[in-house]
Scaffold this active site. Structure first.
Site, PDB file in Angstrom:
ATOM      1  N   ILE A 184       0.840  -1.199   0.000  1.00 43.33           N
ATOM      2  CA  ILE A 184       0.000   0.000   0.000  1.00 43.33           C
ATOM      3  C   ILE A 184       0.879   1.255   0.000  1.00 43.33           C
ATOM      4  CG2 ILE A 184      -1.670   1.305   1.374  1.00 43.33           C
ATOM      5  CD1 ILE A 184      -2.766  -1.462   2.318  1.00 43.33           C
ATOM      6  N   HIS A 185       1.928   1.209   0.796  1.00 44.61           N
ATOM      7  CA  HIS A 185       2.852   2.337   0.915  1.00 44.61           C
ATOM      8  C   HIS A 185       3.494   2.671  -0.439  1.00 44.61           C
ATOM      9  CE1 HIS A 185       6.047   4.818   2.668  1.00 44.61           C
ATOM     10  NE2 HIS A 185       6.961   4.025   2.133  1.00 44.61           N
ATOM     11  N   VAL A 186       3.993   1.652  -1.111  1.00 38.72           N
ATOM     12  CA  VAL A 186       4.660   1.872  -2.401  1.00 38.72           C
ATOM     13  C   VAL A 186       3.646   2.393  -3.426  1.00 38.72           C
ATOM     14  CG1 VAL A 186       5.796   0.715  -4.344  1.00 38.72           C
ATOM     15  CG2 VAL A 186       6.461   0.161  -1.994  1.00 38.72           C
TER      16      VAL A 186
END
Lengths: 225, 297
Positions: A184-186
């Site tokens: 999700i972060h990437v």
């Protein structure tokens, strides 16, 4: 946060073509450590997958075979933790959840569909980023602890088979949570245009800051967003 | 050992079928504890055939020697002094791999082909595929495999799979001077065990029993225990089973679901981008002041 002539020096030269100076978001050390953690994570994830599911055992070839992979994996884990925790220790204050952030999390789905904007008092990070921060602080702690419990041949023999089995289960679950979190972060970094530049070159445009982090913008520029 | 000449039931960390063109007779070793005199000839024979030399240790004050199984000691006579029904019993157990029908080691192993189970029931470690993670040790309900300190490979009794594959009996069987050890088809061994039970019961061992634990699907090393109601007195677990933890940890379903979900996260990202589009970077401040004063927080 130290400011500087340096990051304001040559906005035109970094290719933005705007008159307005860029805002510095991440200092050099932070970017270097962030990418250090990222590289360690990629290697950890690739090697861990081989141990997690035979479908991915081929990744062992990237590490010089199964035995070397098994030897390297825990050392990579320690490297990640040694990079991550001093880094995280510098950021915890900026990541304390506020009522605004909790409101953000309730609108996370709307945000993903561009139906919700970051509230005016959003600080350096939004609610989603803060939850990501705390989940990584927790999950990496679990991964390191359980990893030590199953680390052959140094530590594992000191623990019972039941402990090691339980540790291995927790290790796999935490690694799974980490993968989803990092995924999700990437993606969020890719989706939010301008973010990648922040973590590679350290600077963001004023418009970017105003839109995503109005509170931080105010703090950095002294202007109302 | 290459697989083509072997009859393989299953291999560790392998999702497709193993080469199993032939079916062989299911075999077993029968250990009649009531006939064992603790001479350790089987221990010596194991060392001889497999060419193993454990380190010379020190006297620990009891007969068990060396004091534990190791990468060099695949079978071990264990001696127990136990109080059973008010009298001292000197119990002797030949410890080593039981060659489970449902091997916890094989289930736990993440290295493809490091552990194989032959169609005759023998469970063998193929060290050339072993990565030294020690998962087999965690998975074993009998605490049998040992990692070598020298090469970080796991070792245990092979039931002389090399001998058995060419029609010979295991080395320990061949050497046993009291016929405490027998080897043959599992069916025959169980029948022989029943005979021994009759004999033992006649002699007053009313609790005598066969130890062929069904929690691991039965084993290919079967014991006749005179005090069969208390296998733990011989150092054997009363009701060995693989346990829920191992099932959760190494379950194909949960691990495959995990992998599937991870793929799904990646796919979701791709589709989200297609549907919603990127969160574009806005233009700079509309009024565009020439050089705003920087203020530090």
């Amino acid at each position: 946060m130290a400011t500087t002539e340096k990051d304001l020096r040559t906005p035109a030269a970094v290719g933005h073509g705007e008159e307005q100076p860029l805002l510095r978001r991440y200092p050099e050390w932070e970017r270097l450590v962030h990418w250090g953690v990222a590289i360690a994570y990629i290697f950890l994830f690739l090697s861990g997958l081989a141990l997690f599911h035979p479908f991915f055992f081929w990744t062992a070839a990237l590490f010089g075979g199964g035995p070397l992979l098994r030897i390297l994996h825990p050392f990579l884990g320690v490297t990640l933790a040694l990079l991550f925790y001093p880094y995280a220790a510098q950021l915890w204050r900026d990541n304390l959840m506020t009522p605004t952030d909790w409101r953000w999390t309730r609108h996370a789905f709307d945000y993903m569909n561009k139906r919700y904007e970051n509230p005016p008092d959003t600080g350096k990070y939004n609610g989603g980023q803060k939850l990501m921060y705390w989940s990584m602080v927790a999950v990496i702690a679990v991964l390191v602890t359980t990893g030590v419990l199953i680390w052959q041949p140094y530590f594992a023999p000191a623990f019972s088979a039941t402990t090691r089995k339980a540790a291995a289960v927790l290790h796999a679950i935490s690694a799974f949570i980490m993968f989803v979190g990092i995924g999700i972060h990437v993606y969020a970094g890719f989706w939010t245009k301008g973010s990648f530049r922040a973590m590679t070159r350290g600077t963001v445009t004023r418009g970017w800051a105003r839109l995503h982090y109005p509170g931080w913008y105010r703090q950095m520029t002294g202007k109302e967003p | 050992m290459a697989l083509q000449s072997l009859d393989v039931q299953r291999r560790s960390a392998t999702s497709t079928a193993s080469p199993q063109a032939r079916k062989t007779l299911e075999v077993a070793k029968l250990i009649d504890v009531s006939r064992c005199i603790g001479c350790k000839a089987c221990q010596s024979a194991c060392m001889e055939w497999n060419d193993l030399r454990d380190e010379v240790g020190v006297n620990e004050g009891f007969y068990t020697n060396p004091k534990d199984l190791s990468d060099q000691s695949w079978t071990l006579m264990r001696f127990y002094e136990e109080n059973i029904e008010g009298s001292l019993q000197w119990l002797i157990l030949k410890d080593g791999c039981l060659h489970c029908t449902e091997p916890g080691c094989l289930k736990a192993c993440p290295a493809p082909g490091a552990i194989v189970q032959f169609t005759n029931g023998l469970v063998d470690f193929h060290q050339e595929n072993c990565i030294g993670c020690g998962y087999c040790i965690s998975g074993c309900p009998f605490n049998i495999p040992r990692l070598s300190k020298h090469d970080n490979k796991a070792y245990k009794c092979t039931l002389c799979s090399d001998r058995v594959s060419v029609g010979l009996e295991p080395a320990c069987i061949k050497t046993c001077p009291t016929q405490a050890l027998s080897f043959g088809s599992k069916e025959d061994m169980l029948a022989q065990a029943e005979h021994r039970l009759d004999d033992l019961r006649e002699r007053g061992f009313t609790k005598a029993a066969v130890y062929d634990p069904q929690g691991v699907g039965g084993t290919h090393v079967v014991f006749v225990l005179p005090h069969g109601d208390q296998p733990e007195k011989y150092g054997l677990p009363k009701d060995p089973h693989l346990g829920p933890l191992l099932s959760v940890w190494r379950s194909w379903v949960s691990r495959s679901l995990g992998v599937f979900t991870m793929f799904a996260v990646v796919v979701a990202g791709v589709f989200h981008y297609m549907k919603v589009g990127p969160l574009e970077e806005p233009k700079d401040d509309p009024p565009a002041p020439p050089s705003p004063p920087r203020k530090e927080a």
